[in-house]
Scaffold this motif. Sequence first.
Motif, PDB file in Angstrom:
ATOM      1  N   PRO A 171       0.814  -1.210   0.000  1.00 46.49           N
ATOM      2  CA  PRO A 171       0.000   0.000   0.000  1.00 46.49           C
ATOM      3  C   PRO A 171       0.852   1.267   0.000  1.00 46.49           C
ATOM      4  CG  PRO A 171      -0.872  -1.597   1.555  1.00 46.49           C
ATOM      5  CD  PRO A 171       0.438  -2.141   1.078  1.00 46.49           C
ATOM      6  N   GLY A 172       0.533   2.155  -0.939  1.00 46.77           N
ATOM      7  CA  GLY A 172       1.243   3.421  -1.020  1.00 46.77           C
ATOM      8  C   GLY A 172       2.626   3.324  -1.624  1.00 46.77           C
ATOM      9  N   GLY A 173       3.066   2.124  -1.956  1.00 47.87           N
ATOM     10  CA  GLY A 173       4.384   1.954  -2.549  1.00 47.87           C
ATOM     11  C   GLY A 173       5.538   2.253  -1.627  1.00 47.87           C
ATOM     12  N   VAL A 174       5.280   2.217  -0.309  1.00 44.05           N
ATOM     13  CA  VAL A 174       6.344   2.575   0.636  1.00 44.05           C
ATOM     14  C   VAL A 174       7.540   1.633   0.535  1.00 44.05           C
ATOM     15  CG1 VAL A 174       5.342   1.212   2.526  1.00 44.05           C
ATOM     16  CG2 VAL A 174       6.804   3.195   3.051  1.00 44.05           C
ATOM     17  N   ASP A 175       7.301   0.370   0.149  1.00 47.06           N
ATOM     18  CA  ASP A 175       8.400  -0.585   0.019  1.00 47.06           C
ATOM     19  C   ASP A 175       9.181  -0.393  -1.278  1.00 47.06           C
ATOM     20  OD1 ASP A 175       6.124  -1.375  -1.349  1.00 47.06           O
ATOM     21  OD2 ASP A 175       6.326  -3.493  -0.903  1.00 47.06           O
ATOM     22  N   GLY A 176       8.752   0.538  -2.122  1.00 50.64           N
ATOM     23  CA  GLY A 176       9.479   0.863  -3.342  1.00 50.64           C
ATOM     24  C   GLY A 176      10.383   2.063  -3.202  1.00 50.64           C
ATOM     25  N   GLY A 177      10.303   2.737  -2.057  1.00 57.69           N
ATOM     26  CA  GLY A 177      11.215   3.836  -1.763  1.00 57.69           C
ATOM     27  C   GLY A 177      11.232   4.922  -2.822  1.00 57.69           C
ATOM     28  N   LEU A 178      12.423   5.461  -3.065  1.00 55.37           N
ATOM     29  CA  LEU A 178      12.586   6.560  -4.012  1.00 55.37           C
ATOM     30  C   LEU A 178      12.327   6.124  -5.449  1.00 55.37           C
ATOM     31  CD1 LEU A 178      15.785   8.262  -2.546  1.00 55.37           C
ATOM     32  CD2 LEU A 178      13.416   9.035  -2.339  1.00 55.37           C
ATOM     33  N   PHE A 179      12.565   4.843  -5.746  1.00 57.89           N
ATOM     34  CA  PHE A 179      12.290   4.339  -7.098  1.00 57.89           C
ATOM     35  C   PHE A 179      10.805   4.490  -7.422  1.00 57.89           C
ATOM     36  CE2 PHE A 179      11.773   0.408  -9.904  1.00 57.89           C
ATOM     37  CZ  PHE A 179      12.273   1.025 -11.036  1.00 57.89           C
ATOM     38  N   PHE A 180       9.956   4.157  -6.464  1.00 60.63           N
ATOM     39  CA  PHE A 180       8.515   4.285  -6.655  1.00 60.63           C
ATOM     40  C   PHE A 180       8.123   5.750  -6.838  1.00 60.63           C
ATOM     41  CE2 PHE A 180       4.110   4.620  -5.247  1.00 60.63           C
ATOM     42  CZ  PHE A 180       3.518   3.537  -5.866  1.00 60.63           C
ATOM     43  N   ARG A 181       8.770   6.622  -6.099  1.00 59.65           N
ATOM     44  CA  ARG A 181       8.471   8.052  -6.219  1.00 59.65           C
ATOM     45  C   ARG A 181       8.942   8.612  -7.549  1.00 59.65           C
ATOM     46  NH1 ARG A 181      10.911  10.707  -0.928  1.00 59.65           N
ATOM     47  NH2 ARG A 181      10.419  12.591  -2.129  1.00 59.65           N
ATOM     48  N   LYS A 182      10.070   8.107  -8.043  1.00 60.67           N
ATOM     49  CA  LYS A 182      10.629   8.609  -9.302  1.00 60.67           C
ATOM     50  C   LYS A 182       9.819   8.161 -10.506  1.00 60.67           C
ATOM     51  CE  LYS A 182      13.785  10.214 -12.188  1.00 60.67           C
ATOM     52  NZ  LYS A 182      13.966  11.671 -12.417  1.00 60.67           N
ATOM     53  N   VAL A 183       9.430   6.895 -10.550  1.00 60.27           N
ATOM     54  CA  VAL A 183       8.749   6.325 -11.722  1.00 60.27           C
ATOM     55  C   VAL A 183       7.259   6.247 -11.402  1.00 60.27           C
ATOM     56  CG1 VAL A 183       8.721   4.425 -13.380  1.00 60.27           C
ATOM     57  CG2 VAL A 183      10.851   5.014 -12.204  1.00 60.27           C
ATOM     58  N   THR A 184       6.535   7.295 -11.691  1.00 61.35           N
ATOM     59  CA  THR A 184       5.134   7.379 -11.266  1.00 61.35           C
ATOM     60  C   THR A 184       4.226   6.288 -11.836  1.00 61.35           C
ATOM     61  OG1 THR A 184       4.736   9.050 -12.985  1.00 61.35           O
ATOM     62  CG2 THR A 184       5.245   9.842 -10.771  1.00 61.35           C
ATOM     63  N   PRO A 185       4.446   5.762 -13.062  1.00 60.57           N
ATOM     64  CA  PRO A 185       3.566   4.682 -13.539  1.00 60.57           C
ATOM     65  C   PRO A 185       3.611   3.418 -12.693  1.00 60.57           C
ATOM     66  CG  PRO A 185       4.712   5.685 -15.393  1.00 60.57           C
ATOM     67  CD  PRO A 185       5.351   6.230 -14.149  1.00 60.57           C
TER      68      PRO A 185
END
Length: 208
Positions: free
Chosen positions: A64-78
């Motif tokens: 949920p929320g992509g928290v386990d994806g860290g900065l990568f999740f924040r950088k690549v919005t798709p």
Amino acid sequence: MFGRSLPFGERPALILIDLMRAYFEPGGELFLGSRDCLESAARVLAAARAAGVPVIHTRVAFGPGGVDGGLFFRKVTPLRHLVGDGPLGRLMPEVAPGPEEVVIVKRYASAFFGTALASTLTTLRADTLVIAGVSTSGCVRASAVDAVQHGFVPIVVRQAVGDRDPRPHEAGLFDIQAKYGEVWDETAVTKRFGAGRLPRAGNGPAAR
């Protein structure tokens, strides 16, 4: 000197990286624009299975929320489309995992980062990692770099990898061939699988 060759080993394993619906759904933010690499990967998969080569699949999924994806999740919005277990994160039917094939869930570009891939390959006594999947300049390249750093020869199948733009695709293949691994044509890989000289990984003494 750049460009020296690494040998295709005697105990290969095949990894199919992120061949999920998200990359083949027309109109989607992650859509590659072509199914050619998927069709090639399916042929390589069939050859690997026929030869008894171990197969590993990866897919991407976030909490949920992509928290386990860290900065990568924040950088690549798709990547927000890959939160949870939605339809875009499902592997394509052309390369659906078999009942004895490992599926690794990853959250970053490399199939090695934060996963059990290295220990799985070691258990299989693999010496070579044949790579198919997407995208060439991203997860394929990152996985090839980490493969050689873990002591596995990366063999990237040219026709079985794809990207959204031919420029990063070709640059990624050039870079892999120059510094990190080998880029082989599909026909050469399937011929190698079908040569009948490959001992099944996990049997006999370790090759590494």
